[in-house]
Scaffold this motif. Structure first.
Motif, PDB file in Angstrom:
ATOM      1  N   GLU A 298       0.821  -1.207   0.000  1.00 34.16           N
ATOM      2  CA  GLU A 298       0.000   0.000   0.000  1.00 34.16           C
ATOM      3  C   GLU A 298       0.856   1.259   0.000  1.00 34.16           C
ATOM      4  O   GLU A 298       0.410   2.329  -0.424  1.00 34.16           O
ATOM      5  CB  GLU A 298      -0.918   0.020   1.228  1.00 34.16           C
ATOM      6  CG  GLU A 298      -1.945  -1.111   1.261  1.00 34.16           C
ATOM      7  CD  GLU A 298      -2.824  -1.023   2.498  1.00 34.16           C
ATOM      8  OE1 GLU A 298      -2.562  -0.152   3.357  1.00 34.16           O
ATOM      9  OE2 GLU A 298      -3.774  -1.817   2.602  1.00 34.16           O
ATOM     10  N   ASN A 299       2.079   1.141   0.505  1.00 27.95           N
ATOM     11  CA  ASN A 299       2.967   2.297   0.643  1.00 27.95           C
ATOM     12  C   ASN A 299       4.081   2.213  -0.404  1.00 27.95           C
ATOM     13  O   ASN A 299       4.893   1.281  -0.387  1.00 27.95           O
ATOM     14  CB  ASN A 299       3.579   2.322   2.043  1.00 27.95           C
ATOM     15  CG  ASN A 299       2.514   2.250   3.121  1.00 27.95           C
ATOM     16  OD1 ASN A 299       1.702   3.157   3.272  1.00 27.95           O
ATOM     17  ND2 ASN A 299       2.480   1.146   3.868  1.00 27.95           N
ATOM     18  N   ILE A 300       4.099   3.188  -1.307  1.00 27.87           N
ATOM     19  CA  ILE A 300       5.015   3.164  -2.439  1.00 27.87           C
ATOM     20  C   ILE A 300       5.920   4.400  -2.390  1.00 27.87           C
ATOM     21  O   ILE A 300       5.422   5.531  -2.239  1.00 27.87           O
ATOM     22  CB  ILE A 300       4.269   3.128  -3.785  1.00 27.87           C
ATOM     23  CG1 ILE A 300       3.152   2.080  -3.761  1.00 27.87           C
ATOM     24  CG2 ILE A 300       5.245   2.895  -4.929  1.00 27.87           C
ATOM     25  CD1 ILE A 300       3.637   0.663  -3.556  1.00 27.87           C
ATOM     26  N   TYR A 301       7.211   4.177  -2.535  1.00 30.63           N
ATOM     27  CA  TYR A 301       8.205   5.251  -2.507  1.00 30.63           C
ATOM     28  C   TYR A 301       8.879   5.289  -3.876  1.00 30.63           C
ATOM     29  O   TYR A 301       9.504   4.310  -4.302  1.00 30.63           O
ATOM     30  CB  TYR A 301       9.228   5.005  -1.403  1.00 30.63           C
ATOM     31  CG  TYR A 301       8.569   4.726  -0.063  1.00 30.63           C
ATOM     32  CD1 TYR A 301       8.329   5.755   0.845  1.00 30.63           C
ATOM     33  CD2 TYR A 301       8.134   3.436   0.264  1.00 30.63           C
ATOM     34  CE1 TYR A 301       7.691   5.504   2.063  1.00 30.63           C
ATOM     35  CE2 TYR A 301       7.503   3.177   1.467  1.00 30.63           C
ATOM     36  CZ  TYR A 301       7.279   4.207   2.360  1.00 30.63           C
ATOM     37  OH  TYR A 301       6.646   3.953   3.555  1.00 30.63           O
ATOM     38  N   VAL A 302       8.735   6.394  -4.587  1.00 34.90           N
ATOM     39  CA  VAL A 302       9.138   6.478  -5.985  1.00 34.90           C
ATOM     40  C   VAL A 302      10.459   7.226  -6.101  1.00 34.90           C
ATOM     41  O   VAL A 302      10.575   8.374  -5.650  1.00 34.90           O
ATOM     42  CB  VAL A 302       8.054   7.169  -6.832  1.00 34.90           C
ATOM     43  CG1 VAL A 302       8.432   7.131  -8.307  1.00 34.90           C
ATOM     44  CG2 VAL A 302       6.695   6.500  -6.618  1.00 34.90           C
ATOM     45  N   THR A 303      11.437   6.564  -6.709  1.00 40.62           N
ATOM     46  CA  THR A 303      12.757   7.182  -6.857  1.00 40.62           C
ATOM     47  C   THR A 303      12.948   7.701  -8.280  1.00 40.62           C
ATOM     48  O   THR A 303      12.050   8.303  -8.847  1.00 40.62           O
ATOM     49  CB  THR A 303      13.860   6.185  -6.463  1.00 40.62           C
ATOM     50  OG1 THR A 303      13.859   5.074  -7.375  1.00 40.62           O
ATOM     51  CG2 THR A 303      13.647   5.656  -5.059  1.00 40.62           C
ATOM     52  N   HIS A 304      14.074   7.454  -8.869  1.00 37.28           N
ATOM     53  CA  HIS A 304      14.532   8.101 -10.097  1.00 37.28           C
ATOM     54  C   HIS A 304      13.600   7.885 -11.290  1.00 37.28           C
ATOM     55  O   HIS A 304      13.005   6.828 -11.454  1.00 37.28           O
ATOM     56  CB  HIS A 304      15.938   7.624 -10.448  1.00 37.28           C
ATOM     57  CG  HIS A 304      16.116   6.139 -10.465  1.00 37.28           C
ATOM     58  ND1 HIS A 304      15.912   5.354  -9.348  1.00 37.28           N
ATOM     59  CD2 HIS A 304      16.480   5.285 -11.453  1.00 37.28           C
ATOM     60  CE1 HIS A 304      16.141   4.095  -9.658  1.00 37.28           C
ATOM     61  NE2 HIS A 304      16.491   4.018 -10.920  1.00 37.28           N
ATOM     62  N   GLY A 305      13.539   8.914 -12.132  1.00 38.71           N
ATOM     63  CA  GLY A 305      12.705   8.896 -13.324  1.00 38.71           C
ATOM     64  C   GLY A 305      11.613   9.946 -13.238  1.00 38.71           C
ATOM     65  O   GLY A 305      11.812  11.028 -12.689  1.00 38.71           O
ATOM     66  N   TYR A 306      10.439   9.590 -13.757  1.00 38.54           N
ATOM     67  CA  TYR A 306       9.288  10.499 -13.715  1.00 38.54           C
ATOM     68  C   TYR A 306       8.593  10.349 -12.363  1.00 38.54           C
ATOM     69  O   TYR A 306       7.403  10.000 -12.282  1.00 38.54           O
ATOM     70  CB  TYR A 306       8.323  10.165 -14.854  1.00 38.54           C
ATOM     71  CG  TYR A 306       8.861  10.469 -16.240  1.00 38.54           C
ATOM     72  CD1 TYR A 306       8.841  11.764 -16.753  1.00 38.54           C
ATOM     73  CD2 TYR A 306       9.381   9.461 -17.032  1.00 38.54           C
ATOM     74  CE1 TYR A 306       9.319  12.045 -18.024  1.00 38.54           C
ATOM     75  CE2 TYR A 306       9.871   9.720 -18.312  1.00 38.54           C
ATOM     76  CZ  TYR A 306       9.839  11.018 -18.793  1.00 38.54           C
ATOM     77  OH  TYR A 306      10.315  11.287 -20.054  1.00 38.54           O
ATOM     78  N   LYS A 307       9.339  10.627 -11.310  1.00 38.81           N
ATOM     79  CA  LYS A 307       8.837  10.274  -9.985  1.00 38.81           C
ATOM     80  C   LYS A 307       7.627  11.080  -9.552  1.00 38.81           C
ATOM     81  O   LYS A 307       6.716  10.534  -8.933  1.00 38.81           O
ATOM     82  CB  LYS A 307       9.957  10.354  -8.938  1.00 38.81           C
ATOM     83  CG  LYS A 307      10.706  11.646  -8.819  1.00 38.81           C
ATOM     84  CD  LYS A 307      11.793  11.514  -7.756  1.00 38.81           C
ATOM     85  CE  LYS A 307      12.570  12.803  -7.573  1.00 38.81           C
ATOM     86  NZ  LYS A 307      13.461  13.077  -8.717  1.00 38.81           N
ATOM     87  N   SER A 308       7.575  12.363  -9.850  1.00 38.56           N
ATOM     88  CA  SER A 308       6.424  13.166  -9.431  1.00 38.56           C
ATOM     89  C   SER A 308       5.159  12.736 -10.166  1.00 38.56           C
ATOM     90  O   SER A 308       4.092  12.560  -9.556  1.00 38.56           O
ATOM     91  CB  SER A 308       6.695  14.652  -9.695  1.00 38.56           C
ATOM     92  OG  SER A 308       7.752  15.113  -8.887  1.00 38.56           O
ATOM     93  N   GLN A 309       5.290  12.557 -11.480  1.00 39.48           N
ATOM     94  CA  GLN A 309       4.131  12.163 -12.279  1.00 39.48           C
ATOM     95  C   GLN A 309       3.628  10.781 -11.868  1.00 39.48           C
ATOM     96  O   GLN A 309       2.417  10.566 -11.722  1.00 39.48           O
ATOM     97  CB  GLN A 309       4.486  12.171 -13.765  1.00 39.48           C
ATOM     98  CG  GLN A 309       4.876  13.541 -14.308  1.00 39.48           C
ATOM     99  CD  GLN A 309       6.376  13.788 -14.276  1.00 39.48           C
ATOM    100  OE1 GLN A 309       7.069  13.356 -13.340  1.00 39.48           O
ATOM    101  NE2 GLN A 309       6.882  14.487 -15.276  1.00 39.48           N
ATOM    102  N   PHE A 310       4.563   9.848 -11.695  1.00 38.85           N
ATOM    103  CA  PHE A 310       4.154   8.485 -11.358  1.00 38.85           C
ATOM    104  C   PHE A 310       3.587   8.422  -9.941  1.00 38.85           C
ATOM    105  O   PHE A 310       2.588   7.727  -9.686  1.00 38.85           O
ATOM    106  CB  PHE A 310       5.337   7.534 -11.510  1.00 38.85           C
ATOM    107  CG  PHE A 310       4.963   6.077 -11.434  1.00 38.85           C
ATOM    108  CD1 PHE A 310       3.913   5.568 -12.176  1.00 38.85           C
ATOM    109  CD2 PHE A 310       5.673   5.213 -10.610  1.00 38.85           C
ATOM    110  CE1 PHE A 310       3.568   4.220 -12.102  1.00 38.85           C
ATOM    111  CE2 PHE A 310       5.340   3.862 -10.535  1.00 38.85           C
ATOM    112  CZ  PHE A 310       4.275   3.373 -11.284  1.00 38.85           C
ATOM    113  N   SER A 311       4.189   9.148  -9.021  1.00 39.55           N
ATOM    114  CA  SER A 311       3.686   9.176  -7.650  1.00 39.55           C
ATOM    115  C   SER A 311       2.269   9.746  -7.595  1.00 39.55           C
ATOM    116  O   SER A 311       1.399   9.213  -6.894  1.00 39.55           O
ATOM    117  CB  SER A 311       4.627  10.004  -6.767  1.00 39.55           C
ATOM    118  OG  SER A 311       4.108  10.147  -5.465  1.00 39.55           O
TER     119      SER A 311
END
Length: 346
Positions: A298-311
């Motif tokens: 349930e908890n996802i931490y988005v790193t390198h790449g299109y991180k803002s858009q994907f988050s």
């Protein structure tokens, strides 16, 4: 919701487990580093000790030096560090790449490093790891990035090679020396002609062959190789070879690029290539979603790449998602490689 005393934290040195006192893919020197794979943005010099998967170790030793203190662990085996359980699981990115599962009491985290979900025929296939907290890349975290099956892509590469052969040209395909180069070598139609390699590629081929991986025969393009030897052949080289004196020996040649960025209109032109082949060692838009869903996290931490858009997209789907600042690079559109340390990211 994310817990108030998380098992993993994000620091200026890297992903840190305070309970165990270890880091995952740290970018600054630390005492104990757990390494997901051998690309230089994840496996860096300067740590006092390293732990990685068994099949990642040979390349890491070559790249970081034989004197590093390096321990290995088989996939799926557990190691206990100060009461915290760690295990490595296939990530499908390149040979030896791993997701690292970290568990303590009711917390289960997975740091996925770089990954792709398609079986490429040479790397250990990606395995979803159930968890409640998942750290994911987002190199290609936009809907425009949707990969075709690699069989389709390799059919395109083979046709291009045959066409160049009929024109008396060398086919030069550029790809990262670690991962992509071996994937191409393992999947092209070697019956078309001879396959040649740049020194940066061949050095890693030798390491990987010594591990027992079955790579087709290749010939190093050195001073002894004549232009007549190369005619009609396929040459695999790192992107940094373009523009060097080494590549002049191949003339006349057709230049193809294997990269996920070939999805974008204009990328091939900017990179001065004759052909672009959409082939990436990272998950595409659908692969990222499938991997996350399969974890049950349930908890996802988005790193390198299109991180803002994907988050933001993940939040719309009901996940507790946030972005994380790291020094991981993913696949770069215009990568900078040296002849001795190539292979970062694609």
């Amino acid at each position: 919701m994310p817990q108030t005393n998380p098992l993993l934290t994000f620091t200026d040195k890297g992903i840190y487990c305070p309970k165990a006192g270890v880091y995952i893919d740290p970018w600054k020197p630390v005492e104990k580093a757990l390494i997901t794979h051998g690309h230089a943005d994840h496996a860096r010099r300067g740590h006092k000790s390293y732990l990685c998967s068994e099949s990642a170790a040979p390349v890491i030793r070559v790249r970081l030096g034989p004197k590093i203190k390096l321990e290995t662990i088989p996939y799926h085996n557990q190691i206990n560090i100060n009461g915290v359980s760690f295990s490595f699981h296939p990530a499908g990115h390149i040979i030896g790449s791993a997701q690292i599962r970290v568990a303590w009491k009711d917390q289960i985290w997975v740091a996925s490093g770089d990954y792709k979900t398609e079986n490429d025929g040479i790397s250990e296939t990606f395995e979803p790891v159930p968890c409640s907290h998942f750290i994911t890349e987002s190199t290609f975290g936009l809907p425009v990035y949707r990969w075709q099956p690699q069989t389709v892509v390799f059919d395109e590469i083979n046709k291009w090679w045959r066409h160049n052969q009929s024109q008396g040209k060398v086919s030069l395909i550029t790809a990262y020396s670690l991962g992509k180069a071996q994937r191409i070598l393992a999947n092209i139609d070697n019956g078309i002609g001879r396959v040649f390699t740049h020194g940066a590629v061949e050095a890693l081929n030798e390491v990987i062959r010594a591990q027992g991986f079955n790579l087709p025969e290749t010939t190093l393009v050195d001073k002894e190789v004549k232009r007549s030897d190369l005619e009609g052949g396929l040459v695999i080289a790192p992107p940094a070879a373009i523009g060097t004196s080494w590549v002049k020996k191949l003339n006349p040649y057709s230049h193809g690029i294997a990269s996920g960025w070939m999805t974008l209109r204009g990328a091939r032109r900017r990179m001065a290539a004759d052909r672009g082949f959409v082939l990436s060692d990272h998950a595409d838009w659908e692969g990222l979603q499938q991997a996350i869903e399969a974890t049950g996290a349930e908890n996802i931490y988005v790193t390198h790449g299109y991180k803002s858009q994907f988050s933001n997209w993940l939040k719309e789907q009901g996940y507790h998602a946030s972005t994380v600042e790291t020094m991981y690079e993913g696949e770069q559109e215009t990568p900078e490689e040296s002849s001795t340390n190539s292979g970062e990211g694609v």
